[in-house]
Enzyme design. Structure first.
Site, PDB file in Angstrom:
ATOM      1  N   GLY A 151     -76.955 -11.078 -43.457  1.00 23.47           N
ATOM      2  CA  GLY A 151     -78.311 -11.655 -43.422  1.00 23.47           C
ATOM      3  C   GLY A 151     -79.205 -11.322 -44.607  1.00 23.47           C
ATOM      4  O   GLY A 151     -80.409 -11.577 -44.559  1.00 23.47           O
ATOM      5  N   THR A 152     -78.637 -10.791 -45.674  1.00 21.76           N
ATOM      6  CA  THR A 152     -79.483 -10.441 -46.837  1.00 21.76           C
ATOM      7  C   THR A 152     -80.173 -11.674 -47.424  1.00 21.76           C
ATOM      8  O   THR A 152     -81.347 -11.619 -47.798  1.00 21.76           O
ATOM      9  CB  THR A 152     -78.662  -9.763 -47.959  1.00 21.76           C
ATOM     10  OG1 THR A 152     -77.475 -10.536 -48.178  1.00 21.76           O
ATOM     11  CG2 THR A 152     -78.283  -8.342 -47.591  1.00 21.76           C
ATOM     12  N   GLY A 153     -79.431 -12.778 -47.505  1.00 16.32           N
ATOM     13  CA  GLY A 153     -79.997 -13.994 -48.111  1.00 16.32           C
ATOM     14  C   GLY A 153     -81.131 -14.559 -47.258  1.00 16.32           C
ATOM     15  O   GLY A 153     -82.179 -14.957 -47.779  1.00 16.32           O
ATOM     16  N   CYS A 154     -80.922 -14.573 -45.943  1.00 18.43           N
ATOM     17  CA  CYS A 154     -81.960 -15.072 -45.023  1.00 18.43           C
ATOM     18  C   CYS A 154     -83.209 -14.216 -45.153  1.00 18.43           C
ATOM     19  O   CYS A 154     -84.339 -14.714 -45.197  1.00 18.43           O
ATOM     20  CB  CYS A 154     -81.472 -14.985 -43.571  1.00 18.43           C
ATOM     21  SG  CYS A 154     -79.894 -15.800 -43.277  1.00 18.43           S
ATOM     22  N   LYS A 211     -79.170 -15.814 -56.780  1.00 17.06           N
ATOM     23  CA  LYS A 211     -78.984 -14.427 -56.352  1.00 17.06           C
ATOM     24  C   LYS A 211     -77.641 -13.891 -56.847  1.00 17.06           C
ATOM     25  O   LYS A 211     -76.613 -14.518 -56.637  1.00 17.06           O
ATOM     26  CB  LYS A 211     -79.020 -14.355 -54.819  1.00 17.06           C
ATOM     27  CG  LYS A 211     -80.332 -14.829 -54.225  1.00 17.06           C
ATOM     28  CD  LYS A 211     -80.260 -14.946 -52.726  1.00 17.06           C
ATOM     29  CE  LYS A 211     -79.405 -16.087 -52.261  1.00 17.06           C
ATOM     30  NZ  LYS A 211     -79.538 -16.382 -50.812  1.00 17.06           N
ATOM     31  N   THR A 247     -74.480  -5.862 -45.046  1.00 16.61           N
ATOM     32  CA  THR A 247     -75.344  -6.805 -45.766  1.00 16.61           C
ATOM     33  C   THR A 247     -75.447  -8.141 -45.027  1.00 16.61           C
ATOM     34  O   THR A 247     -75.749  -9.162 -45.638  1.00 16.61           O
ATOM     35  CB  THR A 247     -74.803  -7.049 -47.192  1.00 16.61           C
ATOM     36  OG1 THR A 247     -73.432  -7.478 -47.078  1.00 16.61           O
ATOM     37  CG2 THR A 247     -74.876  -5.812 -48.055  1.00 16.61           C
TER      38      THR A 247
HETATM   39  N1  LIG Z   1     -75.294  -4.310 -52.211  1.00 23.62           N
HETATM   40  C1  LIG Z   1     -76.482  -4.744 -52.593  1.00 23.62           C
HETATM   41  N2  LIG Z   1     -77.381  -3.889 -53.138  1.00 23.62           N
HETATM   42  C2  LIG Z   1     -78.599  -4.308 -53.526  1.00 23.62           C
HETATM   43  N3  LIG Z   1     -79.005  -5.594 -53.449  1.00 23.62           N
HETATM   44  C3  LIG Z   1     -78.159  -6.502 -52.933  1.00 23.62           C
HETATM   45  C4  LIG Z   1     -76.847  -6.134 -52.487  1.00 23.62           C
HETATM   46  N4  LIG Z   1     -76.237  -7.247 -52.000  1.00 23.62           N
HETATM   47  C5  LIG Z   1     -77.116  -8.252 -52.138  1.00 23.62           C
HETATM   48  N5  LIG Z   1     -78.266  -7.824 -52.719  1.00 23.62           N
HETATM   49  C6  LIG Z   1     -79.481  -8.610 -52.974  1.00 23.62           C
HETATM   50  O1  LIG Z   1     -79.826  -9.208 -51.739  1.00 23.62           O
HETATM   51  C7  LIG Z   1     -80.353 -10.512 -51.937  1.00 23.62           C
HETATM   52  C8  LIG Z   1     -79.481 -11.524 -51.200  1.00 23.62           C
HETATM   53  O2  LIG Z   1     -78.361 -11.804 -52.027  1.00 23.62           O
HETATM   54  P1  LIG Z   1     -76.941 -12.282 -51.567  1.00 23.62           P
HETATM   55  O3  LIG Z   1     -76.258 -12.728 -52.808  1.00 23.62           O
HETATM   56  O4  LIG Z   1     -76.305 -11.224 -50.735  1.00 23.62           O
HETATM   57  O5  LIG Z   1     -77.355 -13.500 -50.631  1.00 23.62           O
HETATM   58  P2  LIG Z   1     -76.476 -14.365 -49.696  1.00 23.62           P
HETATM   59  O6  LIG Z   1     -75.051 -14.351 -50.095  1.00 23.62           O
HETATM   60  O7  LIG Z   1     -77.166 -15.689 -49.631  1.00 23.62           O
HETATM   61  O8  LIG Z   1     -76.636 -13.660 -48.296  1.00 23.62           O
HETATM   62  P3  LIG Z   1     -76.171 -14.226 -46.843  1.00 23.62           P
HETATM   63  O9  LIG Z   1     -74.929 -13.549 -46.468  1.00 23.62           O
HETATM   64  O10 LIG Z   1     -77.312 -13.887 -45.955  1.00 23.62           O
HETATM   65  O11 LIG Z   1     -75.965 -15.711 -46.980  1.00 23.62           O
HETATM   66  C9  LIG Z   1     -80.389 -10.704 -53.458  1.00 23.62           C
HETATM   67  O12 LIG Z   1     -81.650 -10.314 -53.948  1.00 23.62           O
HETATM   68  C10 LIG Z   1     -79.288  -9.764 -53.953  1.00 23.62           C
HETATM   69  O13 LIG Z   1     -79.470  -9.396 -55.284  1.00 23.62           O
HETATM   70  C1  LIG Z   2     -77.445 -18.821 -38.408  1.00 24.83           C
HETATM   71  C2  LIG Z   2     -77.095 -18.234 -39.716  1.00 24.83           C
HETATM   72  N1  LIG Z   2     -77.828 -18.600 -40.805  1.00 24.83           N
HETATM   73  C3  LIG Z   2     -77.529 -18.063 -42.009  1.00 24.83           C
HETATM   74  C4  LIG Z   2     -76.510 -17.161 -42.173  1.00 24.83           C
HETATM   75  C5  LIG Z   2     -76.271 -16.563 -43.549  1.00 24.83           C
HETATM   76  O1  LIG Z   2     -75.052 -16.341 -43.902  1.00 24.83           O
HETATM   77  C6  LIG Z   2     -75.749 -16.813 -41.006  1.00 24.83           C
HETATM   78  N2  LIG Z   2     -74.730 -15.935 -41.071  1.00 24.83           N
HETATM   79  N3  LIG Z   2     -76.087 -17.364 -39.813  1.00 24.83           N
END
Ligand SMILES: Nc1ncnc2c1ncn2[C@@H]1O[C@H](COP(=O)(O)OP(=O)(O)OP(=O)(O)O)[C@@H](O)[C@H]1O
Ligand SMILES: Cc1ncc(CO)c(N)n1
Length: 263
Positions: free
Chosen positions: A207-210, A174, A205
């Site tokens: 929780g975007t990854g989850c 990502k 943003t």
């Molecule tokens: N500002 C943004 N605008 C559009 N898409 C975004 C943005 N930020 C993240 N994304 C998308 O959201 C998804 C999650 O990516 P991100 O890199 O934020 O995950 P992460 O760091 O694992 O998140 P988390 O904080 O939940 O662990 C990906 O598809 C990324 O391209």
């Molecule tokens: C419990 C939990 N899982 C995943 C994330 C992702 O960053 C978070 N902030 N908290």
């Protein structure tokens, strides 16, 4: 109704972890279930405290679900420690779910270690080989292969190849933390594909990854191919970020049910 199971940590503020996963499954019309690995006291600003559940109760939750219910897809998020990882791997090998989306959660956006440093090797050795797709962010990708500073699409492609060599069926790195558009790089051992959306300027943003990984699991549960599932999930996270919520004083959550408000 198709079903999906999340194996992850609880986020008391509701924007990430188990709570984000269950909301995402529901938003996709998929029946959601959860195996809680760890409880975090967390809000939009910080992780205050974490308490891990025992491997025994993690195993019992997995047995309870799999012995009774057909699980169409599994999503794995925060797994915290080697004991938890051991029992999760053992049960997945026993019950053989068709799809496993592994989000190798390591550090929260607020900077807290959600995966103990000593658990990194267990995650690589025991969970990566069981994954249909693994979805690291840039930082997690760097940690998985001991590489420093992935800063370009070419760098992401090289890293995806190296992570693929660790045993998952496919890799989605990502690019949410790169500059410019939000570009994610996919590799399945045969071909690369990029999934691109315009970057949305927002601090909300959490929780975007989850959310992305449970959206992929939802689409897989419904019978889509992996590429279709990622495409659908990428559109969903884009909408959820576009309608993200200024809830709390820090990085607010995405809006999992934005489709309800879009008309
Ligand atoms: N500002 C943004 N605008 C559009 N898409 C975004 C943005 N930020 C993240 N994304 C998308 O959201 C998804 C999650 O990516 P991100 O890199 O934020 O995950 P992460 O760091 O694992 O998140 P988390 O904080 O939940 O662990 C990906 O598809 C990324 O391209
Ligand atoms: C419990 C939990 N899982 C995943 C994330 C992702 O960053 C978070 N902030 N908290």
């Amino acid at each position: 109704m198709k079903t999906a199971l999340t194996i992850a940590g609880s986020d008391s503020s509701g924007g990430a972890g188990i709570q984000a996963d269950l909301k995402t499954f529901s938003a996709h019309g998929v029946y959601g279930m959860s195996v809680i690995v760890s409880i975090t006291a967390q809000n939009t600003q910080k992780v205050v405290e974490v308490e891990d559940l025992s491997p025994k109760i993690i195993g019992a939750q997995l047995d309870a679900v799999f012995s009774d219910i057909k699980v169409d897809a599994v999503k794995i998020g925060m797994v915290s420690n080697p004991g938890a990882i051991g029992v999760i791997a053992e049960k997945l090998i026993q019950y053989k779910p068709k799809f496993v989306v592994l989000d190798p959660v390591m550090v929260s956006k607020s900077g807290y270690d959600l995966l103990k440093p000593e658990a990194r090797n267990s995650l690589i050795e025991k969970l990566l080989p069981l994954a249909t797709v693994v979805t690291p962010n840039l930082f997690e990708a760097e940690r998985l292969i001991n590489k420093r500073e992935i800063t370009t699409i070419e760098g992401m492609k090289e890293a995806a190849k190296q992570i693929y060599a660790l045993g998952p069926q496919a890799v989605l790195i990502k690019g949410g933390h790169l500059e410019g558009d939000a570009i994610d790089v996919f590799y399945d051992g045969k071909q690369f594909e990029t999934f691109e959306e315009e970057r949305i300027e927002t601090k909300n943003t959490h929780g975007t990854g989850c959310t992305l990984s449970s959206a992929i699991a939802s689409h897989l549960a419904k019978g889509e191919t992996l590429q279709e599932a990622i495409e659908g999930a990428k559109k969903y996270i884009q909408g959820a970020i576009r309608h993200s919520l200024a809830i709390g004083r820090g990085s607010g959550p995405t809006n999992h049910f934005f489709q309800w408000f879009e008309k």
